[in-house]
Design a protein around this motif. Structure first.
Motif, short mmCIF file in Angstrom:
data_model
loop_
_atom_site.label_atom_id
_atom_site.label_comp_id
_atom_site.label_asym_id
_atom_site.label_seq_id
_atom_site.Cartn_x
_atom_site.Cartn_y
_atom_site.Cartn_z
N VAL A 9 0.84 -1.20 0.00
CA VAL A 9 0.00 0.00 0.00
C VAL A 9 0.87 1.24 0.00
O VAL A 9 0.65 2.19 -0.76
CB VAL A 9 -0.98 0.00 1.20
N LEU A 10 1.88 1.26 0.86
CA LEU A 10 2.79 2.41 0.92
C LEU A 10 3.55 2.58 -0.40
O LEU A 10 3.78 3.70 -0.85
CB LEU A 10 3.76 2.28 2.08
N ILE A 12 2.50 1.93 -3.29
CA ILE A 12 1.59 2.44 -4.32
C ILE A 12 1.09 3.84 -3.95
O ILE A 12 1.10 4.75 -4.78
CB ILE A 12 0.41 1.47 -4.52
N VAL A 13 0.68 4.01 -2.73
CA VAL A 13 0.06 5.26 -2.30
C VAL A 13 1.07 6.40 -2.18
O VAL A 13 0.80 7.52 -2.64
CB VAL A 13 -0.71 5.07 -0.98
N LEU A 14 2.21 6.16 -1.60
CA LEU A 14 3.19 7.23 -1.42
C LEU A 14 3.65 7.84 -2.75
O LEU A 14 3.69 9.07 -2.87
CB LEU A 14 4.38 6.75 -0.59
N LEU A 16 1.99 7.92 -5.50
CA LEU A 16 0.82 8.62 -6.04
C LEU A 16 0.65 9.97 -5.34
O LEU A 16 0.43 11.00 -5.99
CB LEU A 16 -0.44 7.76 -5.87
N ILE A 17 0.76 9.98 -4.02
CA ILE A 17 0.66 11.23 -3.26
C ILE A 17 1.78 12.18 -3.67
O ILE A 17 1.55 13.38 -3.86
CB ILE A 17 0.68 10.96 -1.74
N TYR A 18 2.97 11.66 -3.82
CA TYR A 18 4.12 12.48 -4.23
C TYR A 18 3.85 13.14 -5.60
O TYR A 18 4.08 14.34 -5.78
CB TYR A 18 5.39 11.64 -4.28
N ILE A 171 -7.60 13.99 -10.31
CA ILE A 171 -7.75 13.93 -8.85
C ILE A 171 -7.98 15.32 -8.26
O ILE A 171 -8.92 15.53 -7.50
CB ILE A 171 -6.48 13.30 -8.21
#
Length: 196
Positions: A9-10, A12-14, A16-18, A171
């Motif tokens: 999850v980290l 993939i998510v990190l 994307l957030i970056y 987004i």
């Protein structure tokens, strides 16, 4: 097992957030750039419209019997000033209407220049030469402003159509839409016919 899921999850998510955080302001910045460039296009057209009455009055003084040409220039200028086109209503129909009005004004100005050719003493008049130079400079400024606007729209549209801008726009800026660019009408693409 929880640790592996958390790591996935980290992973993939990190990123994307970056990506969103780093590119968040690109769409608004490019949008404002498009607006600024369109304002410059309008500014240059306004400058031309402001110069025309001076040019017409100068020529009128020498060529008072060429009334139809002056009326045509005045009417064309009036049509141009009636079109209220801003960056928020840039659609193909409005751009075409705007472009046709500007083409009509350009055509009327060409006829005015033909009238000028009939009056050699007018061509030597200092005021006329100054106005003609200003008008020529304005036409060049219009060309540069349109080129800059086209480039700004291209960059904005590329941001919305390519990654990561497309993802960030989806987004963070879901209301962002592809913008219409400036294009010449079929009449404007034809070579002008100058008759003396």
């Amino acid at each position: 097992m929880k640790k592996i899921i958390l790591i996935l999850v980290l992973a993939i998510v990190l990123p994307l957030i970056y990506i969103v955080v780093v590119n968040y302001n690109n769409v608004p910045k490019l949008d404002e750039n498009v607006k600024e460039k369109w304002s410059q296009v309008q500014n240059q057209y306004k400058r031309r419209a402001d110069l025309i009455p001076n040019l017409v009055e100068t020529v009128k003084a020498y060529a008072s019997h060429e009334k139809s040409t002056f009326v045509e220039v005045t009417e064309a200028r009036s049509k141009v000033s009636q079109i209220n086109l801003d960056v928020n209503n840039l659609n193909p129909q409005m751009l075409e209407q705007f472009s046709q009005a500007q083409a009509g004004l350009s055509s009327a100005l060409s006829k005015l220049m033909v009238v000028v050719e009939k009056y050699p003493e007018l061509k030597a008049n200092e005021n006329f030469l100054s106005l003609q130079s200003q008008l020529e400079g304005t036409e060049n400024r219009i060309t540069v402003a349109r080129r800059d606007f086209i480039e700004a729209v291209k960059l904005y549209n590329l941001e919305l159509r390519t990654m990561p801008g497309k993802l960030v726009a989806a987004i963070a800026h879901p209301d962002a839409q592809i913008k219409e660019t400036f294009s010449a009408s079929q009449t404007e693409q034809e070579a002008p016919k100058v008759k003396f």
